[in-house]
Design an enzyme around this catalytic site. Structure first.
Site, short mmCIF file in Angstrom:
data_model
loop_
_atom_site.label_atom_id
_atom_site.label_comp_id
_atom_site.label_asym_id
_atom_site.label_seq_id
_atom_site.Cartn_x
_atom_site.Cartn_y
_atom_site.Cartn_z
CB ALA A 17 -0.91 0.01 1.22
N GLY A 76 0.83 -5.54 0.56
CA GLY A 76 -0.11 -5.72 -0.53
C GLY A 76 0.52 -6.31 -1.77
CD GLU A 121 -2.43 -8.59 1.81
OE1 GLU A 121 -3.18 -9.00 2.70
OE2 GLU A 121 -2.26 -7.37 1.57
CD GLU A 125 0.41 -6.32 5.47
OE1 GLU A 125 0.13 -6.30 4.26
OE2 GLU A 125 1.13 -7.21 5.98
#
Length: 266
Positions: A72, A117, A120, A140
């Protein structure tokens, strides 16, 4: 090869042969950090690819030499109010679920950093090819949140619940060799060859029945985690969806005639 841009930061390449498309993360100045705009573009590109019946396999790649995606965009997030974060959440989720829900097989080509992310996005793919520079992780909790792009659910499906817990709780980074050893990546290749090898794999995949590929992916995804009888029912439903198709008829005929099939895709 044709190219189509989705916003400023996402590029889709459709290869003329082989029915393979590349979904390219193309925000090199930020090492592909996923901003709101980029998330929206990823979702839009995935929607277009999902509707394109000519595409039989997708490769998720990066235009940055040293990173797949660093997660992110925390610089953007730092400016958010709570209300901004609430509004952005469905946009961010749509990017990850867009990749996850693509109806055709998806291969990630990972090099350099694939963190948060970025990891992910790779986990949302069906197969992960990584070169020896790859560094993956879900950090995170070190910045006060949790993986929110599917990491808490997708990582244990790859590496097991205990290993996933250790990786998420410690927020540690995993280098390429260990990632291959624990099943976080599926193929480990020499430095700089991740895209080439992922495209080669996607080309092999795309040589098979498009109807069969989509049905097999449904069976794999929807059957995972069910008990065996329920999983076999999912498989049977997927089998019935292809058993009377033109692809099945062509595949059997081509086998008996000792030729390559010409898939009708229906």
């Amino acid at each position: 090869m044709s190219e189509e841009r989705f916003g400023e930061f996402v590029l889709v390449r459709r290869h003329e042969r082989g029915h393979v498309a590349e979904l390219v993360l193309d925000r090199p100045k930020a090492m592909n950090a996923v901003s709101t705009e980029m998330a929206r573009s990823i979702a839009g590109a995935c929607a277009a690819l999902g509707e394109d019946r000519d595409v039989r396999a997708v490769v998720l790649t990066s235009s940055h030499e040293r990173a797949f995606c660093v997660g992110a965009d925390l610089k953007e997030r730092n400016s958010f109010s709570d209300a901004d974060l609430v509004r952005q959440r469905p946009v961010a989720r749509a990017a990850y679920t867009g990749v996850l829900h693509l109806p055709v097989p998806v291969v990630a080509a990972v090099h350099g950093f694939a963190l948060g992310g970025g990891c992910e996005l790779a986990l949302s793919c069906d197969v992960i090819v990584a070169d020896r520079t790859a560094v993956m992780g879900l950090p995170e909790v070190s910045v006060g949140v949790i993986p929110g792009g599917g990491g808490t659910q997708l990582l244990p499906r790859r590496v097991g619940a205990a290993r996933a817990a250790e990786l998420i709780f410690t927020a540690r980074r995993v280098e390429a060799v260990e990632a291959r050893e624990i099943g976080l990546v599926d193929a480990l290749v020499e430095e700089g060859r991740d895209r080439e090898e992922a495209l080669a794999m996607a080309s092999r995949i795309a040589g098979n029945s498009p109807v069969g590929l989509r049905a097999a992916k449904r069976a794999l995804r929807f059957g995972h985690g069910l008990d065996l009888p329920a999983g076999l029912e999912v498989e049977d439903a997927a089998w019935r969806s292809v058993a009377f198709s033109g692809d099945r008829a062509e595949g059997v005929a081509a086998f008996n005639e000792k030729r390559r099939p010409e898939w009708p895709g229906e």
